[in-house]
Design an enzyme around this catalytic site. Structure first.
Site, mmCIF file in Angstrom:
data_model
loop_
_atom_site.group_PDB
_atom_site.id
_atom_site.type_symbol
_atom_site.label_atom_id
_atom_site.label_comp_id
_atom_site.label_asym_id
_atom_site.label_seq_id
_atom_site.Cartn_x
_atom_site.Cartn_y
_atom_site.Cartn_z
ATOM 1 N N CYS A 48 0.833 -1.207 0.000
ATOM 2 C CA CYS A 48 0.000 0.000 0.000
ATOM 3 C C CYS A 48 0.872 1.264 0.000
ATOM 4 O O CYS A 48 1.465 1.575 -1.034
ATOM 5 C CB CYS A 48 -0.974 -0.045 1.170
ATOM 6 S SG CYS A 48 -2.430 0.963 0.848
ATOM 7 N N HIS A 56 -3.523 -4.992 0.389
ATOM 8 C CA HIS A 56 -2.897 -5.529 1.609
ATOM 9 C C HIS A 56 -2.948 -7.056 1.617
ATOM 10 O O HIS A 56 -3.934 -7.637 2.083
ATOM 11 C CB HIS A 56 -3.649 -5.015 2.845
ATOM 12 C CG HIS A 56 -3.460 -3.557 3.098
ATOM 13 N ND1 HIS A 56 -2.491 -3.071 3.950
ATOM 14 C CD2 HIS A 56 -4.104 -2.472 2.598
ATOM 15 C CE1 HIS A 56 -2.557 -1.747 3.969
ATOM 16 N NE2 HIS A 56 -3.529 -1.361 3.157
ATOM 17 N N GLU A 93 -1.525 -9.015 3.539
ATOM 18 C CA GLU A 93 -1.419 -9.587 4.898
ATOM 19 C C GLU A 93 -2.754 -10.029 5.480
ATOM 20 O O GLU A 93 -2.790 -10.832 6.411
ATOM 21 C CB GLU A 93 -0.721 -8.597 5.844
ATOM 22 C CG GLU A 93 -1.505 -7.340 6.227
ATOM 23 C CD GLU A 93 -1.290 -6.170 5.259
ATOM 24 O OE1 GLU A 93 -0.970 -6.418 4.080
ATOM 25 O OE2 GLU A 93 -1.466 -5.013 5.688
#
Ligand code: GLN
Length: 540
Positions: A382, A508, A510
């Site tokens: 990001c 993202h 994650e």
């Protein structure tokens, strides 16, 4: 019909209630039940999206674009189910909705009160989680500690749910602390007794008590808690401190917690399959190698601000039997350090995660330049992608004042700019580009190699984007735009092939990594970092 489990906390905060709820969820899922999870946060903010990471840690984003508490990250990682807007409810959200109804005249002239209007709204949110998920069991964690003023309306709503649905459709788990007194060498049950008294004073008798403790509870302690707290002795579960969090569900399983729950809820005791989970524990307990990865951010003093990123690194490490040691690098401090080779001396990979605002930006850009010039594997997320592009524009394409309008509204070369549909937005809450969007991957790129497919969906949380006016110029200098959103043309992934491993995403990754299924971008990043350690990738 959906059944409801509520997890409350007593004595102190930070007992790992979220992990308790997730562990029970995993046990029940392992017995073949469809589980959904929900968290109540008693603060007045509508969601944590506008809160500082120092206050709150990471904001976890669900696939449907809800900005939620970081506990939802634990839930998703443990039960491997996608959660949604019904999964995180705050006092702010409840009051906002009730006040909007009042303004519309929905209450037909009634005096609007905490009971029944606020509690009805809370109950609706509980039942909505059940009906929309069609889960067999919804597990709701109530944030905070019993006795907090803020959570009283929530506790009252739970009492009403028990009254409406009965004890075979609802179950209360109370998570407390049983402290150990050094010197006299004994465990103390009194704080738990008081916490249960407090809970009872609000009309709730817990069915199961989970006791966080440094040593296992002996029989006499369980008997004492059973006597004072009016629960059967076997319903007193100890939650001993562990090094490996994944051990907790197994500890509960060994004390038959899932059997006790299913019995009370009148559900069949299907056989339990915990084999994949046991394999994971074994891996985590026996990691053979280790590696250092530098994480460059401005919130590094609070590791919780990057919890999903740190977990994702670990997940990829498990796949390669490698323990990940994070070198937490403060980006603001980096701005004043000249000798970067000293800072990154042992780091075999550099990651720059997401963030907002000006502070520490130049330090991150410095770290990215260092990774690019020295052939150190790099993953940007990001803001990390936006800064990687700025760094490339400035230092490779010689667009000297390339910047993001987030940091300098008047800059001559806004390589990163506000998205067109963001320009008229005034409200800060819930107005970023959030949640799942498609990304089409170019063939013959690192991204394609990582994902092995052309169309992916990833979760987003940003307001600024790469400015496509600069695409051609950057491409001319070797930057590859390997992932693009097909409907808006927004850049999703960039990479730099003239480097062993340099990739960054606007989304993202994650949020989608799981302990038994590392995310492709983290997987290949860790693989490259290991290759750097082994000397297969030559750094400069
Ligand atoms: N601040 C940047 C934006 O709003 C990046 C956001 C992030 O890293 N999550 O676009």
């Amino acid at each position: 019909m959906t059944k409801y489990i509520f997890v409350t906390g007593g004595v102190v905060s930070g007992l790992g209630k979220g992990i308790t709820a997730s562990s029970l969820a995993l046990l029940l899922k392992s017995r073949g039940y469809k589980i959904f999870m929900q968290k109540f946060d008693p603060y007045i903010n509508v969601d944590p999206g506008t809160m500082s990471p120092y206050q709150h840690g990471e904001v976890f984003v669900t696939a449907d674009g809800s900005e939620t508490d970081l506990d939802l990250g634990h839930y998703e990682r443990f039960i491997d189910e996608e959660l949604n807007y019904t999964s995180n409810i705050t006092t702010g959200k409840i009051y906002k909705s009730v006040i909007e109804k009042e303004r519309r005249g929905d209450f037909l002239g009634a005096t609007v009160q905490i009971v029944p209007h606020i509690t009805n709204e809370i109950k609706n949110k509980i039942y909505e989680a059940g009906t929309t998920s069609k889960a067999d069991i919804v597990i709701t964690e109530i944030g905070g500690t019993i006795g907090d003023i803020e959570s009283q309306a929530f506790i009252e709503a739970l009492r009403q749910v028990r009254n409406e649905k009965g004890p075979s459709n609802t179950l209360f788990v109370h998570a407390t602390l049983v402290p150990y007194i050094y010197g006299s060498n004994e465990l103390k049950t009194k704080p738990t007794q008081h916490s249960v008294i407090e809970l009872r004073s609000m009309g709730i008798q817990p069915d199961i008590i989970v006791c966080r403790t440094p040593v296992p509870l002996e029989d006499n302690i369980k008997a004492k808690l059973s006597l004072y707290c009016s629960v059967p002795k076997e319903n007193v579960i100890d939650s001993v401190d562990v090094v490996n969090l994944y051990q907790i569900p197994i500890n509960y399983y060994n004390q038959h917690m899932d059997e006790i729950v299913l019995k009370q809820l009148d559900l069949h005791q299907n056989t339990s399959n915990l084999e994949p989970w046991k394999k994971l524990i074994n891996t985590v307990d026996n990691l053979k190698d280790e590696i250092e990865i530098a994480l460059v951010g401005k919130y590094v003093s609070l590791h919780d601000a990057y919890i999903s990123v740190a977990e994702s690194l670990k997940h990829a490490g498990y796949k390669y039997n490698t323990k990940i040691n994070i070198n937490w690098v403060d980006s603001e401090e980096l701005e004043h350090i000249d000798n970067l080779s000293e800072v990154f001396k042992n780091s075999k990979g550099i990651i720059v995660p997401g963030g907002f605002g000006n502070r520490g930006i130049e330090g991150k850009i410095k770290a990215i330049k260092y990774a690019r010039e020295n052939n150190i594997p790099f993953l940007g997320i990001c803001l990390g992608m936006q800064l990687a592009v700025i760094e490339f524009a400035r230092n490779v394409c010689h667009i000297e004042d390339a910047n993001s309008t987030e940091f300098n509204e008047l800059c001559q070369n806004p390589i990163i700019d506000l998205m067109a549909d963001q320009k008229s937005i005034i409200n800060m809450g819930g107005t970023l580009r959030l949640g799942n969007y498609d990304c089409e991957i170019k063939e013959n790129t690192l991204a394609y190699l990582d994902y092995g497919q052309k169309l992916i969906k990833e979760r987003h949380r940003h307001r600024y984007e790469f400015n496509n006016n600069y695409k051609e110029e950057l491409e001319k200098h070797g930057l590859v735009f390997s992932g693009i959103n097909p409907s808006s043309n927004l850049v999703e992934i960039i990479e730099y092939p003239d480097h062993p491993h340099f990739i960054a995403s606007q989304f993202h990754p994650e949020f989608k990594s799981r302990p038994t299924r590392p995310h492709p971008l983290f997987d290949s990043f860790i693989k490259a970092s290991i290759n750097t350690k082994k000397g297969k990738i030559k750094t400069k």
